[in-house]
Design a protein around this motif. Sequence first.
Motif, PDB file in Angstrom:
ATOM      1  N   VAL A 136     -30.802  10.104  38.462  1.00  0.00           N
ATOM      2  CA  VAL A 136     -30.922  11.562  38.390  1.00  0.00           C
ATOM      3  C   VAL A 136     -31.675  12.114  39.598  1.00  0.00           C
ATOM      4  O   VAL A 136     -31.522  13.284  39.958  1.00  0.00           O
ATOM      5  CB  VAL A 136     -31.601  12.017  37.082  1.00  0.00           C
ATOM      6  CG1 VAL A 136     -30.733  11.691  35.878  1.00  0.00           C
ATOM      7  CG2 VAL A 136     -32.997  11.410  36.934  1.00  0.00           C
ATOM      8  N   SER A 137     -32.467  11.264  40.254  1.00  0.00           N
ATOM      9  CA  SER A 137     -33.172  11.696  41.466  1.00  0.00           C
ATOM     10  C   SER A 137     -32.208  11.969  42.614  1.00  0.00           C
ATOM     11  O   SER A 137     -32.595  12.591  43.602  1.00  0.00           O
ATOM     12  CB  SER A 137     -34.199  10.639  41.894  1.00  0.00           C
ATOM     13  OG  SER A 137     -35.219  10.509  40.928  1.00  0.00           O
ATOM     14  N   GLY A 138     -30.971  11.502  42.485  1.00  0.00           N
ATOM     15  CA  GLY A 138     -29.964  11.781  43.492  1.00  0.00           C
ATOM     16  C   GLY A 138     -29.304  13.133  43.331  1.00  0.00           C
ATOM     17  O   GLY A 138     -28.585  13.577  44.229  1.00  0.00           O
ATOM     18  N   ARG A 139     -29.523  13.805  42.202  1.00  0.00           N
ATOM     19  CA  ARG A 139     -28.868  15.092  41.981  1.00  0.00           C
ATOM     20  C   ARG A 139     -29.833  16.249  41.807  1.00  0.00           C
ATOM     21  O   ARG A 139     -29.407  17.384  41.649  1.00  0.00           O
ATOM     22  CB  ARG A 139     -27.903  15.015  40.794  1.00  0.00           C
ATOM     23  CG  ARG A 139     -28.540  14.868  39.441  1.00  0.00           C
ATOM     24  CD  ARG A 139     -27.470  14.727  38.346  1.00  0.00           C
ATOM     25  NE  ARG A 139     -26.687  15.937  38.156  1.00  0.00           N
ATOM     26  CZ  ARG A 139     -26.855  16.771  37.128  1.00  0.00           C
ATOM     27  NH1 ARG A 139     -27.778  16.548  36.219  1.00  0.00           N
ATOM     28  NH2 ARG A 139     -26.082  17.828  37.000  1.00  0.00           N
ATOM     29  N   GLU A 140     -31.135  15.986  41.773  1.00  0.00           N
ATOM     30  CA  GLU A 140     -32.101  17.071  41.736  1.00  0.00           C
ATOM     31  C   GLU A 140     -33.368  16.642  42.460  1.00  0.00           C
ATOM     32  O   GLU A 140     -33.611  15.455  42.670  1.00  0.00           O
ATOM     33  CB  GLU A 140     -32.408  17.507  40.315  1.00  0.00           C
ATOM     34  CG  GLU A 140     -33.195  16.520  39.491  1.00  0.00           C
ATOM     35  CD  GLU A 140     -33.597  17.106  38.142  1.00  0.00           C
ATOM     36  OE1 GLU A 140     -32.899  18.009  37.650  1.00  0.00           O
ATOM     37  OE2 GLU A 140     -34.619  16.691  37.595  1.00  0.00           O
ATOM     38  N   ILE A 141     -34.175  17.606  42.848  1.00  0.00           N
ATOM     39  CA  ILE A 141     -35.399  17.316  43.586  1.00  0.00           C
ATOM     40  C   ILE A 141     -36.513  17.040  42.597  1.00  0.00           C
ATOM     41  O   ILE A 141     -36.889  17.900  41.795  1.00  0.00           O
ATOM     42  CB  ILE A 141     -35.777  18.507  44.506  1.00  0.00           C
ATOM     43  CG1 ILE A 141     -34.617  18.837  45.453  1.00  0.00           C
ATOM     44  CG2 ILE A 141     -37.043  18.197  45.284  1.00  0.00           C
ATOM     45  CD1 ILE A 141     -34.166  17.696  46.321  1.00  0.00           C
ATOM     46  N   ASN A 206     -38.668  15.119  28.822  1.00  0.00           N
ATOM     47  CA  ASN A 206     -37.418  14.755  28.161  1.00  0.00           C
ATOM     48  C   ASN A 206     -37.404  15.285  26.735  1.00  0.00           C
ATOM     49  O   ASN A 206     -38.281  14.952  25.946  1.00  0.00           O
ATOM     50  CB  ASN A 206     -37.226  13.242  28.162  1.00  0.00           C
ATOM     51  CG  ASN A 206     -35.787  12.857  27.888  1.00  0.00           C
ATOM     52  OD1 ASN A 206     -35.224  13.233  26.865  1.00  0.00           O
ATOM     53  ND2 ASN A 206     -35.176  12.127  28.805  1.00  0.00           N
ATOM     54  N   PRO A 207     -36.422  16.105  26.398  1.00  0.00           N
ATOM     55  CA  PRO A 207     -36.406  16.699  25.059  1.00  0.00           C
ATOM     56  C   PRO A 207     -36.207  15.693  23.930  1.00  0.00           C
ATOM     57  O   PRO A 207     -36.446  16.018  22.770  1.00  0.00           O
ATOM     58  CB  PRO A 207     -35.245  17.692  25.124  1.00  0.00           C
ATOM     59  CG  PRO A 207     -34.394  17.232  26.247  1.00  0.00           C
ATOM     60  CD  PRO A 207     -35.321  16.601  27.229  1.00  0.00           C
ATOM     61  N   ALA A 212     -35.137   6.330  28.285  1.00  0.00           N
ATOM     62  CA  ALA A 212     -33.979   5.515  27.939  1.00  0.00           C
ATOM     63  C   ALA A 212     -34.371   4.057  27.786  1.00  0.00           C
ATOM     64  O   ALA A 212     -35.354   3.582  28.379  1.00  0.00           O
ATOM     65  CB  ALA A 212     -32.903   5.646  29.011  1.00  0.00           C
ATOM     66  N   ARG A 213     -33.583   3.337  27.012  1.00  0.00           N
ATOM     67  CA  ARG A 213     -33.674   1.882  26.961  1.00  0.00           C
ATOM     68  C   ARG A 213     -32.616   1.297  27.893  1.00  0.00           C
ATOM     69  O   ARG A 213     -31.548   1.889  28.082  1.00  0.00           O
ATOM     70  CB  ARG A 213     -33.465   1.379  25.542  1.00  0.00           C
ATOM     71  CG  ARG A 213     -34.509   1.886  24.549  1.00  0.00           C
ATOM     72  CD  ARG A 213     -34.323   1.239  23.182  1.00  0.00           C
ATOM     73  NE  ARG A 213     -33.053   1.613  22.575  1.00  0.00           N
ATOM     74  CZ  ARG A 213     -32.873   2.683  21.812  1.00  0.00           C
ATOM     75  NH1 ARG A 213     -33.881   3.514  21.562  1.00  0.00           N
ATOM     76  NH2 ARG A 213     -31.670   2.943  21.284  1.00  0.00           N
ATOM     77  N   ALA A 214     -32.898   0.138  28.443  1.00  0.00           N
ATOM     78  CA  ALA A 214     -31.971  -0.457  29.415  1.00  0.00           C
ATOM     79  C   ALA A 214     -30.587  -0.662  28.816  1.00  0.00           C
ATOM     80  O   ALA A 214     -29.565  -0.453  29.488  1.00  0.00           O
ATOM     81  CB  ALA A 214     -32.532  -1.787  29.925  1.00  0.00           C
ATOM     82  N   ALA A 242     -30.659  14.488  28.337  1.00  0.00           N
ATOM     83  CA  ALA A 242     -30.844  15.924  28.655  1.00  0.00           C
ATOM     84  C   ALA A 242     -32.105  16.199  29.446  1.00  0.00           C
ATOM     85  O   ALA A 242     -32.637  17.306  29.429  1.00  0.00           O
ATOM     86  CB  ALA A 242     -30.811  16.781  27.386  1.00  0.00           C
ATOM     87  N   LEU A 243     -32.543  15.197  30.220  1.00  0.00           N
ATOM     88  CA  LEU A 243     -33.717  15.376  31.069  1.00  0.00           C
ATOM     89  C   LEU A 243     -33.467  16.396  32.166  1.00  0.00           C
ATOM     90  O   LEU A 243     -34.275  17.315  32.388  1.00  0.00           O
ATOM     91  CB  LEU A 243     -34.106  14.025  31.695  1.00  0.00           C
ATOM     92  CG  LEU A 243     -35.149  14.047  32.814  1.00  0.00           C
ATOM     93  CD1 LEU A 243     -36.512  14.456  32.267  1.00  0.00           C
ATOM     94  CD2 LEU A 243     -35.234  12.688  33.493  1.00  0.00           C
ATOM     95  N   THR A 244     -32.361  16.253  32.861  1.00  0.00           N
ATOM     96  CA  THR A 244     -32.089  17.156  33.985  1.00  0.00           C
ATOM     97  C   THR A 244     -31.510  18.466  33.474  1.00  0.00           C
ATOM     98  O   THR A 244     -30.839  18.520  32.452  1.00  0.00           O
ATOM     99  CB  THR A 244     -31.126  16.515  34.989  1.00  0.00           C
ATOM    100  OG1 THR A 244     -29.966  16.034  34.306  1.00  0.00           O
ATOM    101  CG2 THR A 244     -31.787  15.341  35.695  1.00  0.00           C
ATOM    102  N   ARG A 245     -31.769  19.524  34.214  1.00  0.00           N
ATOM    103  CA  ARG A 245     -31.387  20.873  33.773  1.00  0.00           C
ATOM    104  C   ARG A 245     -30.204  21.449  34.531  1.00  0.00           C
ATOM    105  O   ARG A 245     -29.644  22.443  34.140  1.00  0.00           O
ATOM    106  CB  ARG A 245     -32.579  21.830  33.922  1.00  0.00           C
ATOM    107  CG  ARG A 245     -33.865  21.379  33.249  1.00  0.00           C
ATOM    108  CD  ARG A 245     -33.714  21.312  31.724  1.00  0.00           C
ATOM    109  NE  ARG A 245     -35.005  21.137  31.084  1.00  0.00           N
ATOM    110  CZ  ARG A 245     -35.500  19.971  30.698  1.00  0.00           C
ATOM    111  NH1 ARG A 245     -34.823  18.857  30.916  1.00  0.00           N
ATOM    112  NH2 ARG A 245     -36.677  19.921  30.098  1.00  0.00           N
ATOM    113  N   GLY A 246     -29.835  20.821  35.643  1.00  0.00           N
ATOM    114  CA  GLY A 246     -28.761  21.357  36.450  1.00  0.00           C
ATOM    115  C   GLY A 246     -27.413  21.168  35.797  1.00  0.00           C
ATOM    116  O   GLY A 246     -27.183  20.205  35.066  1.00  0.00           O
TER     117      GLY A 246
END
Length: 249
Positions: A136-141, A206-207, A212-214, A242-246
Amino acid sequence: MDLQLAGKTALVTGGTKGIGRAVVEALLAEGASVAFCARTADDVEKAEAELGSAAAGTAVDVADGAALAAWVAASAERFGRVDVAVANVSALAIGPGEDNWKAGFEVDLMHTVRLCEAALPHLLRTQGSIVAISSVSGREIDFAKDAYGTMKAAVVHYVAGLALEHAAAGVRANCVSPGNTYFPGGVWQGIEGGNPDLFATALGMNPTGRMARAEEIAYAVTMLASPRASFITGTNLVVDGALTRGVQL
Protein backbone atom coordinates in the motif's frame (compact mmCIF):
# COMPACT_ATOMS: atom_id res chain seq x y z
CA MET A 1 -13.11 -24.57 -4.77
CA ASP A 2 -10.34 -26.36 -6.66
CA LEU A 3 -7.83 -23.71 -7.71
CA GLN A 4 -6.42 -26.05 -10.39
CA LEU A 5 -2.86 -25.75 -9.09
CA ALA A 6 -2.28 -29.46 -8.49
CA GLY A 7 0.65 -30.73 -10.52
CA LYS A 8 1.94 -27.26 -11.27
CA THR A 9 5.26 -25.76 -10.16
CA ALA A 10 5.71 -22.40 -8.48
CA LEU A 11 8.77 -20.30 -7.71
CA VAL A 12 8.67 -18.13 -4.58
CA THR A 13 11.41 -15.77 -3.47
CA GLY A 14 11.79 -15.14 0.24
CA GLY A 15 9.92 -18.30 1.14
CA THR A 16 11.19 -19.04 4.64
CA LYS A 17 9.17 -16.60 6.73
CA GLY A 18 6.28 -14.16 6.78
CA ILE A 19 4.21 -13.65 3.65
CA GLY A 20 6.58 -15.70 1.49
CA ARG A 21 6.40 -18.71 3.81
CA ALA A 22 2.61 -18.45 3.92
CA VAL A 23 2.51 -18.35 0.11
CA VAL A 24 4.66 -21.48 -0.11
CA GLU A 25 2.38 -23.28 2.34
CA ALA A 26 -0.78 -22.18 0.51
CA LEU A 27 0.53 -23.36 -2.85
CA LEU A 28 1.62 -26.68 -1.40
CA ALA A 29 -1.83 -27.12 0.13
CA GLU A 30 -3.30 -26.75 -3.36
CA GLY A 31 -1.12 -29.56 -4.67
CA ALA A 32 1.61 -27.53 -6.35
CA SER A 33 5.31 -28.21 -6.10
CA VAL A 34 7.22 -25.17 -4.87
CA ALA A 35 10.81 -24.08 -5.33
CA PHE A 36 11.61 -21.33 -2.86
CA CYS A 37 14.69 -19.34 -2.03
CA ALA A 38 15.94 -17.06 0.72
CA ARG A 39 19.26 -15.51 1.60
CA THR A 40 20.08 -17.41 4.80
CA ALA A 41 21.08 -21.04 4.29
CA ASP A 42 20.11 -22.15 7.80
CA ASP A 43 16.61 -20.72 7.38
CA VAL A 44 16.25 -22.45 4.01
CA GLU A 45 17.36 -25.80 5.40
CA LYS A 46 14.96 -25.55 8.35
CA ALA A 47 12.01 -24.54 6.16
CA GLU A 48 12.71 -27.28 3.64
CA ALA A 49 12.67 -29.89 6.40
CA GLU A 50 9.37 -28.55 7.73
CA LEU A 51 7.60 -28.20 4.37
CA GLY A 52 8.08 -31.69 2.98
CA SER A 53 9.22 -33.28 -0.25
CA ALA A 54 7.11 -31.14 -2.59
CA ALA A 55 9.13 -28.07 -1.59
CA ALA A 56 12.73 -27.42 -2.58
CA GLY A 57 14.71 -24.63 -0.94
CA THR A 58 17.87 -22.89 -2.10
CA ALA A 59 19.98 -20.18 -0.49
CA VAL A 60 20.04 -17.27 -2.96
CA ASP A 61 20.79 -13.59 -2.62
CA VAL A 62 18.16 -12.18 -4.98
CA ALA A 63 20.24 -9.05 -5.52
CA ASP A 64 22.71 -11.30 -7.37
CA GLY A 65 21.16 -11.47 -10.82
CA ALA A 66 23.25 -14.39 -12.04
CA ALA A 67 22.48 -16.46 -8.94
CA LEU A 68 18.77 -15.72 -9.24
CA ALA A 69 18.68 -16.74 -12.91
CA ALA A 70 20.62 -19.91 -12.12
CA TRP A 71 18.10 -20.80 -9.40
CA VAL A 72 15.19 -20.36 -11.82
CA ALA A 73 16.91 -22.57 -14.40
CA ALA A 74 17.77 -25.26 -11.86
CA SER A 75 14.24 -25.25 -10.44
CA ALA A 76 12.74 -25.60 -13.92
CA GLU A 77 15.05 -28.51 -14.65
CA ARG A 78 14.30 -30.21 -11.34
CA PHE A 79 10.50 -29.99 -11.63
CA GLY A 80 10.22 -30.03 -15.42
CA ARG A 81 8.12 -26.88 -15.69
CA VAL A 82 7.35 -23.47 -14.18
CA ASP A 83 3.74 -22.32 -13.93
CA VAL A 84 3.89 -19.56 -11.33
CA ALA A 85 6.54 -17.03 -10.30
CA VAL A 86 6.02 -15.08 -7.07
CA ALA A 87 8.37 -12.13 -6.46
CA ASN A 88 8.11 -11.59 -2.72
CA VAL A 89 11.47 -10.44 -1.35
CA SER A 90 11.85 -6.87 -0.11
CA ALA A 91 14.85 -5.05 1.30
CA LEU A 92 12.43 -3.17 3.60
CA ALA A 93 14.59 -0.13 2.95
CA ILE A 94 12.45 2.39 4.80
CA GLY A 95 13.66 5.95 5.12
CA PRO A 96 15.83 8.37 3.15
CA GLY A 97 19.50 7.93 2.31
CA GLU A 98 21.34 6.61 -0.70
CA ASP A 99 21.92 3.18 0.82
CA ASN A 100 18.17 2.66 1.16
CA TRP A 101 17.58 3.78 -2.42
CA LYS A 102 20.23 1.38 -3.70
CA ALA A 103 18.89 -1.53 -1.64
CA GLY A 104 15.31 -0.85 -2.69
CA PHE A 105 16.28 -0.66 -6.33
CA GLU A 106 18.38 -3.83 -6.37
CA VAL A 107 16.11 -5.96 -4.20
CA ASP A 108 12.51 -4.78 -4.50
CA LEU A 109 12.55 -3.68 -8.12
CA MET A 110 15.40 -5.43 -9.90
CA HIS A 111 14.89 -8.80 -8.24
CA THR A 112 11.32 -8.67 -9.56
CA VAL A 113 12.56 -7.76 -13.03
CA ARG A 114 15.26 -10.44 -13.04
CA LEU A 115 12.95 -13.15 -11.70
CA CYS A 116 10.37 -12.38 -14.36
CA GLU A 117 12.92 -12.27 -17.16
CA ALA A 118 14.35 -15.63 -16.12
CA ALA A 119 10.95 -17.25 -15.61
CA LEU A 120 9.15 -15.89 -18.68
CA PRO A 121 10.49 -18.43 -21.22
CA HIS A 122 9.08 -21.18 -19.00
CA LEU A 123 5.83 -19.34 -18.27
CA LEU A 124 5.23 -18.78 -21.98
CA ARG A 125 5.34 -22.54 -22.50
CA THR A 126 2.88 -23.24 -19.68
CA GLN A 127 0.75 -20.09 -20.04
CA GLY A 128 1.58 -19.38 -16.44
CA SER A 129 1.32 -16.41 -14.14
CA ILE A 130 3.40 -13.86 -12.28
CA VAL A 131 2.46 -12.39 -8.91
CA ALA A 132 4.61 -9.65 -7.40
CA ILE A 133 4.26 -8.37 -3.84
CA SER A 134 4.03 -4.59 -3.79
CA SER A 135 2.62 -2.57 -0.87
CA VAL A 136 0.00 0.00 0.00
CA SER A 137 3.03 2.28 0.41
CA GLY A 138 3.32 2.14 -3.37
CA ARG A 139 -0.06 3.80 -3.89
CA GLU A 140 -0.17 6.45 -1.16
CA ILE A 141 2.27 8.63 0.75
CA ASP A 142 2.97 7.25 4.21
CA PHE A 143 5.92 6.86 6.56
CA ALA A 144 7.66 4.62 4.00
CA LYS A 145 7.35 7.19 1.21
CA ASP A 146 11.02 7.31 0.25
CA ALA A 147 12.89 4.37 -1.29
CA TYR A 148 10.44 1.69 -0.17
CA GLY A 149 7.26 3.33 -1.42
CA THR A 150 8.82 4.50 -4.66
CA MET A 151 10.18 1.06 -5.55
CA LYS A 152 6.92 -0.65 -4.65
CA ALA A 153 5.10 1.73 -7.00
CA ALA A 154 7.65 0.89 -9.70
CA VAL A 155 6.93 -2.82 -9.22
CA VAL A 156 3.22 -2.22 -9.93
CA HIS A 157 4.06 -0.27 -13.08
CA TYR A 158 6.51 -2.91 -14.31
CA VAL A 159 4.11 -5.81 -13.72
CA ALA A 160 1.24 -4.00 -15.46
CA GLY A 161 3.54 -3.61 -18.46
CA LEU A 162 4.28 -7.34 -18.44
CA ALA A 163 0.57 -8.08 -18.36
CA LEU A 164 -0.04 -6.00 -21.47
CA GLU A 165 2.99 -7.37 -23.29
CA HIS A 166 2.25 -11.04 -22.72
CA ALA A 167 -1.55 -11.20 -22.54
CA ALA A 168 -1.89 -12.53 -26.09
CA ALA A 169 0.46 -15.38 -25.23
CA GLY A 170 -1.65 -16.37 -22.23
CA VAL A 171 0.75 -15.26 -19.49
CA ARG A 172 -0.85 -13.24 -16.70
CA ALA A 173 0.90 -10.78 -14.37
CA ASN A 174 -0.56 -9.16 -11.26
CA CYS A 175 0.46 -7.48 -8.03
CA VAL A 176 -0.75 -7.89 -4.49
CA SER A 177 -0.36 -4.83 -2.26
CA PRO A 178 -0.62 -5.78 1.41
CA GLY A 179 -1.37 -3.38 4.19
CA ASN A 180 0.42 -3.72 7.51
CA THR A 181 1.01 -7.43 8.09
CA TYR A 182 1.99 -8.85 11.47
CA PHE A 183 3.89 -12.10 11.85
CA PRO A 184 6.56 -13.44 14.22
CA GLY A 185 9.96 -11.98 13.40
CA GLY A 186 8.42 -9.46 11.03
CA VAL A 187 8.94 -5.72 10.79
CA TRP A 188 5.77 -4.88 12.72
CA GLN A 189 6.69 -7.12 15.63
CA GLY A 190 10.00 -5.26 15.76
CA ILE A 191 8.23 -1.89 15.65
CA GLU A 192 5.83 -3.04 18.36
CA GLY A 193 8.77 -3.52 20.71
CA GLY A 194 11.07 -0.76 19.48
CA ASN A 195 8.66 2.04 18.59
CA PRO A 196 5.34 1.40 20.36
CA ASP A 197 3.98 4.84 19.47
CA LEU A 198 4.35 4.16 15.74
CA PHE A 199 2.86 0.70 16.20
CA ALA A 200 -0.15 2.11 18.03
CA THR A 201 -0.64 4.77 15.37
CA ALA A 202 -0.50 2.21 12.56
CA LEU A 203 -2.86 -0.14 14.36
CA GLY A 204 -5.29 2.67 15.07
CA MET A 205 -5.51 3.62 11.38
CA ASN A 206 -7.04 0.29 10.36
CA PRO A 207 -10.80 0.14 10.84
CA THR A 208 -10.63 -3.61 11.42
CA GLY A 209 -8.68 -2.94 14.61
CA ARG A 210 -5.86 -5.27 13.63
CA MET A 211 -3.15 -5.95 11.08
CA ALA A 212 -3.27 -8.61 8.39
CA ARG A 213 -2.07 -12.14 8.96
CA ALA A 214 0.45 -13.56 6.49
CA GLU A 215 -1.95 -16.30 5.41
CA GLU A 216 -4.53 -13.67 4.43
CA ILE A 217 -2.07 -12.13 1.98
CA ALA A 218 -1.09 -15.60 0.78
CA TYR A 219 -4.71 -16.33 -0.11
CA ALA A 220 -4.76 -13.36 -2.48
CA VAL A 221 -1.50 -14.48 -4.09
CA THR A 222 -2.69 -18.05 -4.52
CA MET A 223 -6.01 -16.96 -5.99
CA LEU A 224 -4.27 -14.75 -8.57
CA ALA A 225 -1.79 -17.53 -9.37
CA SER A 226 -4.66 -19.95 -10.03
CA PRO A 227 -5.78 -20.72 -13.59
CA ARG A 228 -9.28 -19.91 -12.35
CA ALA A 229 -8.19 -16.24 -12.41
CA SER A 230 -7.77 -16.61 -16.17
CA PHE A 231 -9.08 -13.15 -17.07
CA ILE A 232 -7.41 -11.26 -14.22
CA THR A 233 -4.20 -9.68 -15.42
CA GLY A 234 -2.56 -6.30 -15.03
CA THR A 235 -4.29 -5.65 -11.70
CA ASN A 236 -2.99 -4.49 -8.33
CA LEU A 237 -5.01 -6.26 -5.65
CA VAL A 238 -4.98 -4.23 -2.43
CA VAL A 239 -5.33 -6.40 0.68
CA ASP A 240 -5.38 -3.98 3.58
CA GLY A 241 -8.59 -4.25 5.60
CA ALA A 242 -9.72 -0.82 4.33
CA LEU A 243 -6.57 0.82 5.67
CA THR A 244 -5.99 3.03 2.65
CA ARG A 245 -8.49 5.74 1.79
CA GLY A 246 -7.72 6.43 -1.84
CA VAL A 247 -10.04 5.29 -4.60
CA GLN A 248 -8.19 3.03 -7.06
CA LEU A 249 -9.26 4.12 -10.54
